[in-house]
Design a protein around this motif. Structure first.
Motif, PDB file in Angstrom:
ATOM      1  N   UNK A 289       0.110   0.825  16.122  1.00 58.85           N
ATOM      2  CA  UNK A 289      -0.545  -0.194  15.327  1.00 58.85           C
ATOM      3  C   UNK A 289       0.167  -1.510  15.573  1.00 58.85           C
ATOM      4  N   UNK A 290      -0.580  -2.532  15.932  1.00 59.17           N
ATOM      5  CA  UNK A 290      -0.018  -3.851  16.187  1.00 59.17           C
ATOM      6  C   UNK A 290       0.734  -4.323  14.943  1.00 59.17           C
ATOM      7  N   UNK A 291       1.971  -4.843  15.157  1.00 59.75           N
ATOM      8  CA  UNK A 291       2.776  -5.282  14.030  1.00 59.75           C
ATOM      9  C   UNK A 291       2.087  -6.333  13.187  1.00 59.75           C
ATOM     10  N   UNK A 292       1.352  -7.241  13.822  1.00 61.54           N
ATOM     11  CA  UNK A 292       0.656  -8.289  13.090  1.00 61.54           C
ATOM     12  C   UNK A 292      -0.471  -7.705  12.240  1.00 61.54           C
ATOM     13  N   UNK A 293      -1.138  -6.691  12.762  1.00 64.10           N
ATOM     14  CA  UNK A 293      -2.212  -6.065  11.991  1.00 64.10           C
ATOM     15  C   UNK A 293      -1.652  -5.362  10.758  1.00 64.10           C
ATOM     16  N   UNK A 294      -0.541  -4.642  10.938  1.00 60.81           N
ATOM     17  CA  UNK A 294       0.086  -3.996   9.794  1.00 60.81           C
ATOM     18  C   UNK A 294       0.512  -5.030   8.767  1.00 60.81           C
ATOM     19  N   UNK A 295       1.074  -6.133   9.236  1.00 58.46           N
ATOM     20  CA  UNK A 295       1.486  -7.199   8.332  1.00 58.46           C
ATOM     21  C   UNK A 295       0.300  -7.738   7.542  1.00 58.46           C
ATOM     22  N   UNK A 296      -0.826  -7.979   8.223  1.00 57.88           N
ATOM     23  CA  UNK A 296      -1.998  -8.511   7.533  1.00 57.88           C
ATOM     24  C   UNK A 296      -2.558  -7.506   6.529  1.00 57.88           C
ATOM     25  N   UNK A 297      -2.574  -6.221   6.911  1.00 53.23           N
ATOM     26  CA  UNK A 297      -3.096  -5.205   5.998  1.00 53.23           C
ATOM     27  C   UNK A 297      -2.302  -5.197   4.700  1.00 53.23           C
ATOM     28  N   UNK A 298      -0.982  -5.153   4.845  1.00 51.81           N
ATOM     29  CA  UNK A 298      -0.145  -5.114   3.644  1.00 51.81           C
ATOM     30  C   UNK A 298      -0.155  -6.444   2.907  1.00 51.81           C
ATOM     31  N   UNK A 299      -0.197  -7.546   3.651  1.00 55.22           N
ATOM     32  CA  UNK A 299      -0.225  -8.849   3.007  1.00 55.22           C
ATOM     33  C   UNK A 299      -1.468  -8.999   2.140  1.00 55.22           C
ATOM     34  N   UNK A 300      -2.623  -8.607   2.676  1.00 57.49           N
ATOM     35  CA  UNK A 300      -3.857  -8.717   1.909  1.00 57.49           C
ATOM     36  C   UNK A 300      -3.806  -7.842   0.664  1.00 57.49           C
ATOM     37  N   UNK A 301      -3.268  -6.621   0.811  1.00 60.30           N
ATOM     38  CA  UNK A 301      -3.193  -5.721  -0.340  1.00 60.30           C
ATOM     39  C   UNK A 301      -2.257  -6.267  -1.409  1.00 60.30           C
ATOM     40  N   UNK A 302      -1.062  -6.705  -0.980  1.00 61.55           N
ATOM     41  CA  UNK A 302      -0.078  -7.213  -1.938  1.00 61.55           C
ATOM     42  C   UNK A 302      -0.534  -8.541  -2.528  1.00 61.55           C
ATOM     43  N   UNK A 303      -1.089  -9.405  -1.678  1.00 64.57           N
ATOM     44  CA  UNK A 303      -1.538 -10.705  -2.159  1.00 64.57           C
ATOM     45  C   UNK A 303      -2.675 -10.553  -3.158  1.00 64.57           C
ATOM     46  N   UNK A 304      -3.615  -9.654  -2.851  1.00 66.66           N
ATOM     47  CA  UNK A 304      -4.723  -9.428  -3.781  1.00 66.66           C
ATOM     48  C   UNK A 304      -4.209  -8.901  -5.120  1.00 66.66           C
ATOM     49  N   UNK A 305      -3.242  -7.982  -5.073  1.00 60.16           N
ATOM     50  CA  UNK A 305      -2.684  -7.436  -6.310  1.00 60.16           C
ATOM     51  C   UNK A 305      -1.937  -8.502  -7.091  1.00 60.16           C
ATOM     52  N   UNK A 306      -1.121  -9.295  -6.376  1.00 66.28           N
ATOM     53  CA  UNK A 306      -0.363 -10.336  -7.047  1.00 66.28           C
ATOM     54  C   UNK A 306      -1.251 -11.406  -7.649  1.00 66.28           C
ATOM     55  N   UNK A 307      -2.272 -11.807  -6.895  1.00 66.18           N
ATOM     56  CA  UNK A 307      -3.189 -12.819  -7.418  1.00 66.18           C
ATOM     57  C   UNK A 307      -3.975 -12.289  -8.613  1.00 66.18           C
ATOM     58  N   UNK A 308      -4.292 -10.990  -8.582  1.00 63.80           N
ATOM     59  CA  UNK A 308      -4.999 -10.396  -9.719  1.00 63.80           C
ATOM     60  C   UNK A 308      -4.140 -10.435 -10.978  1.00 63.80           C
ATOM     61  N   UNK A 309      -2.862 -10.063 -10.848  1.00 68.32           N
ATOM     62  CA  UNK A 309      -1.971 -10.093 -12.012  1.00 68.32           C
ATOM     63  C   UNK A 309      -1.781 -11.520 -12.510  1.00 68.32           C
ATOM     64  N   UNK A 310      -1.586 -12.447 -11.577  1.00 68.66           N
ATOM     65  CA  UNK A 310      -1.468 -13.847 -11.989  1.00 68.66           C
ATOM     66  C   UNK A 310      -2.747 -14.339 -12.660  1.00 68.66           C
ATOM     67  N   UNK A 311      -3.895 -13.909 -12.123  1.00 64.96           N
ATOM     68  CA  UNK A 311      -5.167 -14.317 -12.723  1.00 64.96           C
ATOM     69  C   UNK A 311      -5.331 -13.795 -14.135  1.00 64.96           C
ATOM     70  N   UNK A 312      -4.911 -12.546 -14.359  1.00 65.76           N
ATOM     71  CA  UNK A 312      -4.986 -11.994 -15.711  1.00 65.76           C
ATOM     72  C   UNK A 312      -4.075 -12.761 -16.667  1.00 65.76           C
ATOM     73  N   UNK A 313      -2.906 -13.153 -16.152  1.00 66.08           N
ATOM     74  CA  UNK A 313      -2.007 -13.951 -16.988  1.00 66.08           C
ATOM     75  C   UNK A 313      -2.620 -15.310 -17.292  1.00 66.08           C
ATOM     76  N   UNK A 314      -3.338 -15.862 -16.322  1.00 65.71           N
ATOM     77  CA  UNK A 314      -3.975 -17.164 -16.529  1.00 65.71           C
ATOM     78  C   UNK A 314      -5.014 -17.105 -17.649  1.00 65.71           C
ATOM     79  N   UNK A 315      -5.698 -15.961 -17.762  1.00 64.21           N
ATOM     80  CA  UNK A 315      -6.700 -15.810 -18.815  1.00 64.21           C
ATOM     81  C   UNK A 315      -6.085 -15.903 -20.204  1.00 64.21           C
ATOM     82  N   UNK A 316      -4.780 -15.648 -20.285  1.00 64.69           N
ATOM     83  CA  UNK A 316      -4.103 -15.739 -21.584  1.00 64.69           C
ATOM     84  C   UNK A 316      -3.750 -17.177 -21.940  1.00 64.69           C
ATOM     85  N   UNK A 317      -4.086 -18.122 -21.053  1.00 64.42           N
ATOM     86  CA  UNK A 317      -3.789 -19.538 -21.304  1.00 64.42           C
ATOM     87  C   UNK A 317      -5.078 -20.364 -21.265  1.00 64.42           C
TER      88      UNK A 317
END
Length: 285
Positions: free
Chosen positions: A154-182
């Motif tokens: 598996x190309x290292x860049x592809x693995x990086x993008x796969x995990x980046x998208x997963x982690x970024x989506x999760x992090x943005x979701x948690x931040x978004x939920x916190x934003x709803x509290x403001x």
């Protein structure tokens, strides 16, 4: 071991020894033999030693095979390749301990913001969480599948993008939920989004040159330094969260994305430069 009222028929045992038992009876026999001592004893008397050894090896392989979790099974059913799903679900920062810690930190931050009636602390912290999550998802420090990832087809860049998208989506979701509290701060509560993308993109773009630890560390340090300078110059809205600051963050995110794409081939050599990859049994590229 528990006994059961049903046992593998003798004909199926002989077929199992000869390697001739077909699914779904094969799956049923594998599952039953793992729990039934009586049938294992019958299996030991059901054929010649060579064929029996092969049957035991098949059973051992079945017992030792890793069982996919719910999220991994859903990914496979959605068409994701087995090895990609395994590498993705093994991402350390997608585990409950990390997610729980991030959620707790966001809750505490939101509580402080509501107490002091200022979103500055939340806006300063929120962009750092996706950066930290992406940094911890790729590298030998915390990744339990790092060796497998290095030698995987598996190309290292592809693995990086796969995990980046997963982690970024999760992090943005948690931040978004916190934003709803403001809700009282309106669009100001979303001013962390573009800086988060800019910081994450910059950290990733610098990784081929500085490594998976130093690059995000310097990026996060630069962000904190920028906020301290902005705080010293004004007591109103900090510069990164003004319209001009948001525009600058969008430009930095775009430039970082372009640089990341241009250096995509270097991610395969990042692991090779790490001492871990050259240890005996390590994933030499």
């Amino acid at each position: 071991m528990r006994d059961t009222t049903w046992h593998v028929p003798e004909d199926d045992l002989r077929a199992y020894v000869q390697g001739e038992l077909a699914p779904p009876r094969l799956w049923s026999a594998d599952t039953h033999l793992a729990a039934c001592e009586r049938c294992r004893a019958a299996l030991a008397e059901a054929g010649d030693p060579v064929a029996l050894d092969a049957a035991w090896e098949r059973l051992d392989a079945e017992l030792d095979a890793p069982r996919p979790g719910m999220f991994e099974s859903l990914l496979v059913r959605a068409g994701v390749a087995d090895h990609t799903a395994r590498l993705l679900t093994a991402t350390p920062v997608l585990r409950r301990s990390w997610l729980g810690a991030v959620a707790f930190l966001l809750v505490m931050t939101v509580g402080i913001v509501l107490t002091v009636d200022s979103p500055a602390l939340f806006l300063a912290l929120a962009p750092l969480l996706p950066l930290a999550g992406v940094a911890l998802s790729y590298g030998p420090v915390l990744d339990p599948t790092y060796e497998m990832a290095v030698v995987a087809p598996l190309h290292g860049f592809r693995l990086l993008l796969i995990r980046t998208l997963a982690v970024l989506a999760t992090g943005l979701l948690l931040n978004g939920l916190a934003t709803l509290a403001l809700p009282g701060y309106g669009l100001r509560a979303l001013a962390w989004l573009l800086p988060a993308l800019a910081l994450t993109g910059t950290g990733l773009a610098l990784t081929p040159r500085l490594g998976p630890v130093l690059a995000p560390a310097l990026t996060g340090g630069a962000w904190i330094g920028l906020l301290l300078v902005a705080q010293a110059r004004t007591h109103e809205t900090l510069a990164p969260f003004t319209m001009a600051g948001q525009g600058a963050a969008a430009v930095v995110a775009a430039l970082a994305a372009g640089l990341l794409y241009r250096t995509r081939d270097r991610f395969d050599s990042v692991a090779a430069r790490l001492p871990f990859a050259h240890l005996p049994g390590g994933g030499a590229v």
